[in-house]
Design an enzyme around this catalytic site. Sequence first.
Site, short mmCIF file in Angstrom:
data_model
loop_
_atom_site.label_atom_id
_atom_site.label_comp_id
_atom_site.label_asym_id
_atom_site.label_seq_id
_atom_site.Cartn_x
_atom_site.Cartn_y
_atom_site.Cartn_z
N SER A 138 0.86 -1.19 0.00
CA SER A 138 0.00 0.00 0.00
C SER A 138 0.88 1.23 0.00
O SER A 138 2.04 1.19 0.46
CB SER A 138 -0.89 -0.01 1.25
OG SER A 138 -1.54 1.24 1.42
N TYR A 148 -0.90 -0.82 10.46
CA TYR A 148 -1.18 -1.15 9.06
C TYR A 148 -0.05 -0.66 8.16
O TYR A 148 0.50 -1.42 7.36
CB TYR A 148 -2.51 -0.53 8.62
CG TYR A 148 -2.85 -0.85 7.18
CD1 TYR A 148 -3.44 -2.06 6.85
CD2 TYR A 148 -2.56 0.04 6.15
CE1 TYR A 148 -3.72 -2.39 5.52
CE2 TYR A 148 -2.85 -0.27 4.83
CZ TYR A 148 -3.43 -1.48 4.53
OH TYR A 148 -3.71 -1.80 3.21
#
Length: 257
Positions: A138, A148
């Site tokens: 990401s 994350y």
Amino acid sequence: MTTALITGSTAGIGAAFARRLAAQGHNLVLVARDTKRLGEQATELHDRHGIEAEVLAADLSTDEGIASVERRLGDRTHPVDLLVNNAGFGNKGRYLEVSMADELTMLKVHVEAVLRLTSAATESMRSRGRGGVVNVASVAAFVPRGTYGASKAWVVQFTQGAARDLSGTGVRLMALCPGFVRTEFHQRAGMGTDNIPNWMWLDADKLVAAALDDLARGKTVSIPDPRYKALMGVVKLTPRGLLGGVSSRTGRKYGPQ
């Protein structure tokens, strides 16, 4: 015909990879937790494209689930030529607002599973002198933004390092770093998305097409959209202290609601 194994194949980016690769004539091994959805997806892709679609129900947050996919990747009689490590999720909340159990589950899926499955796949691929791995990360990997982002930063660093170590073996590795994509990701995490500007959303099918082109060109990191490439260029020039503050505010504005 070559075979691709895709984790998290039933929705979002994983489903887009499955559609694209099936249309190109690749046989598939579809991996996800929901057996019913896997069966429906396999039937649709087989009927539409005439390819073989094997299903493997596995929960990559468990040792048993990871081990079952490792075994399939290590099957020399039915080799996998392309691995797409796409399975992943987000937790709603900032650091210390998320339970430790949920944080550790994220690391299990985003880090341990990626390490183990990449290793199982590339060991077999190296012996054959060909193969590829796409590890879905990401753009969050490039900004300081909680567990994350940290887990996705690990994916990028690991993939680049492994690609360097396997250079010359015929095995290609690439970290795919998308931005916001309209998938089930945010819904499953209970995150609101109404306040995310339209220009920040990417189309999963176009993203996958660009990613596969980047893999064919030998890139080890793919940011498959000019808008996000420009944003990440700005990120590289921004002092880390300032970037941390901006990232935190952006996370509250565009992240979990």
